[in-house]
Design a protein around this motif. Structure first.
Motif, PDB file in Angstrom:
ATOM      1  N   HIS A 196      16.647 -43.161 -13.794  1.00  0.00           N
ATOM      2  CA  HIS A 196      17.352 -43.569 -15.017  1.00  0.00           C
ATOM      3  C   HIS A 196      18.023 -44.922 -14.816  1.00  0.00           C
ATOM      4  CE1 HIS A 196      16.718 -40.196 -17.623  1.00  0.00           C
ATOM      5  NE2 HIS A 196      17.436 -39.339 -16.928  1.00  0.00           N
ATOM      6  N   PHE A 197      18.718 -45.087 -13.689  1.00  0.00           N
ATOM      7  CA  PHE A 197      19.433 -46.335 -13.424  1.00  0.00           C
ATOM      8  C   PHE A 197      18.462 -47.509 -13.304  1.00  0.00           C
ATOM      9  CE2 PHE A 197      23.150 -43.929 -11.235  1.00  0.00           C
ATOM     10  CZ  PHE A 197      23.586 -43.496 -12.481  1.00  0.00           C
ATOM     11  N   ALA A 198      17.322 -47.291 -12.671  1.00  0.00           N
ATOM     12  CA  ALA A 198      16.320 -48.354 -12.555  1.00  0.00           C
ATOM     13  C   ALA A 198      15.800 -48.741 -13.939  1.00  0.00           C
ATOM     14  CB  ALA A 198      15.173 -47.903 -11.658  1.00  0.00           C
ATOM     15  N   ASP A 199      15.628 -47.749 -14.817  1.00  0.00           N
ATOM     16  CA  ASP A 199      15.182 -48.046 -16.183  1.00  0.00           C
ATOM     17  C   ASP A 199      16.249 -48.813 -16.958  1.00  0.00           C
ATOM     18  OD1 ASP A 199      12.790 -46.776 -15.710  1.00  0.00           O
ATOM     19  OD2 ASP A 199      13.353 -44.914 -16.710  1.00  0.00           O
ATOM     20  N   ILE A 200      17.521 -48.509 -16.714  1.00  0.00           N
ATOM     21  CA  ILE A 200      18.610 -49.189 -17.417  1.00  0.00           C
ATOM     22  C   ILE A 200      18.620 -50.677 -17.088  1.00  0.00           C
ATOM     23  CG2 ILE A 200      21.127 -49.437 -17.543  1.00  0.00           C
ATOM     24  CD1 ILE A 200      21.258 -46.351 -17.192  1.00  0.00           C
ATOM     25  N   VAL A 201      18.509 -51.007 -15.821  1.00  0.00           N
ATOM     26  CA  VAL A 201      18.572 -52.422 -15.426  1.00  0.00           C
ATOM     27  C   VAL A 201      17.199 -53.076 -15.405  1.00  0.00           C
ATOM     28  CG1 VAL A 201      20.738 -52.162 -14.185  1.00  0.00           C
ATOM     29  CG2 VAL A 201      18.604 -51.877 -12.954  1.00  0.00           C
ATOM     30  N   GLY A 202      16.144 -52.330 -15.737  1.00  0.00           N
ATOM     31  CA  GLY A 202      14.809 -52.895 -15.848  1.00  0.00           C
ATOM     32  C   GLY A 202      14.146 -53.182 -14.521  1.00  0.00           C
TER      33      GLY A 202
ATOM     34  N   ASP B 212      13.785 -43.252 -24.346  1.00  0.00           N
ATOM     35  CA  ASP B 212      14.645 -42.411 -23.534  1.00  0.00           C
ATOM     36  C   ASP B 212      16.092 -42.617 -23.992  1.00  0.00           C
ATOM     37  OD1 ASP B 212      16.046 -41.007 -21.637  1.00  0.00           O
ATOM     38  OD2 ASP B 212      15.020 -41.892 -19.921  1.00  0.00           O
ATOM     39  N   ILE B 213      16.710 -41.575 -24.494  1.00  0.00           N
ATOM     40  CA  ILE B 213      18.053 -41.667 -25.058  1.00  0.00           C
ATOM     41  C   ILE B 213      19.055 -42.112 -24.009  1.00  0.00           C
ATOM     42  CG2 ILE B 213      19.914 -40.332 -26.110  1.00  0.00           C
ATOM     43  CD1 ILE B 213      17.731 -38.613 -27.405  1.00  0.00           C
TER      44      ILE B 213
END
Length: 175
Positions: free
Chosen positions: A86-92, A110-111
């Motif tokens: 999730h964190f990797a997806d947040i910061v791309g 992804d909410i």
């Protein structure tokens, strides 16, 4: 017309023997392991996952401390591994290259990720994310029954996830 062969005595003994041999054997894949978090997962000297970072087959709640909304999710993987993704997806970031990726419109649904992208920039650190999210495990399932059913219509994890989302729907849930 149907044919069914009954088990013979040799097959019954062999099955009983296998059961007795495997009686005290435990799989490391299905065991909850103690916390192994490094300092980047610590907030105020404690594990942000409350020591439950390596538990599997769970339904979890992540509460945003900034706006007090909650996200309920389920995973077969360790809680820490799920949050790392999730964190990797947040910061791309991709987990393999550790380079920033252009925002993928397919991943925007992804909410969890879309909510926290509003609060953090692409330069956010894991420490900043950990400080602003509180984690709780709502339910933990039996590994053997959960493995056999994950992502099916009768999945125990998915059913419990839906149940907790329904229970929390009257409170603040991520939109």
């Amino acid at each position: 017309m149907a044919y069914r062969r009954f088990t013979n005595l040799q097959e019954k003994f062999r099955g009983d023997l296998v059961t007795k041999i495997n009686e005290d054997i435990k799989s490391l894949d299905f065991m909850d392991r103690p916390c192994n978090c490094s300092k980047h997962c610590f907030v105020n000297g404690k594990c942000v996952y409350k020591g439950n970072c390596r538990e599997k087959y769970i339904v979890y709640k992540a509460r945003c401390k900034i706006c007090d909304k909650s996200y309920v999710g389920g995973t077969q993987d360790h809680l820490k591994a799920q949050m790392t993704q999730h964190f990797a997806d947040i910061v791309g970031l991709t987990s393999t290259t550790k380079k920033h990726l252009p925002l993928d419109p397919k991943r925007q649904n992804d909410i969890f990720v879309s909510h926290f992208k509003k609060h953090f920039s692409r330069n956010a650190t894991a420490q900043q994310l950990h400080e602003n999210i509180e984690f709780d495990i709502l339910w933990q399932g039996n590994p053997l029954s959960c493995v056999k059913t994950f992502k099916t219509h009768r999945c125990h994890i998915c059913t419990m996830e839906r149940l907790f989302i329904f229970k929390l729907s009257k409170s603040k849930v991520l939109d």
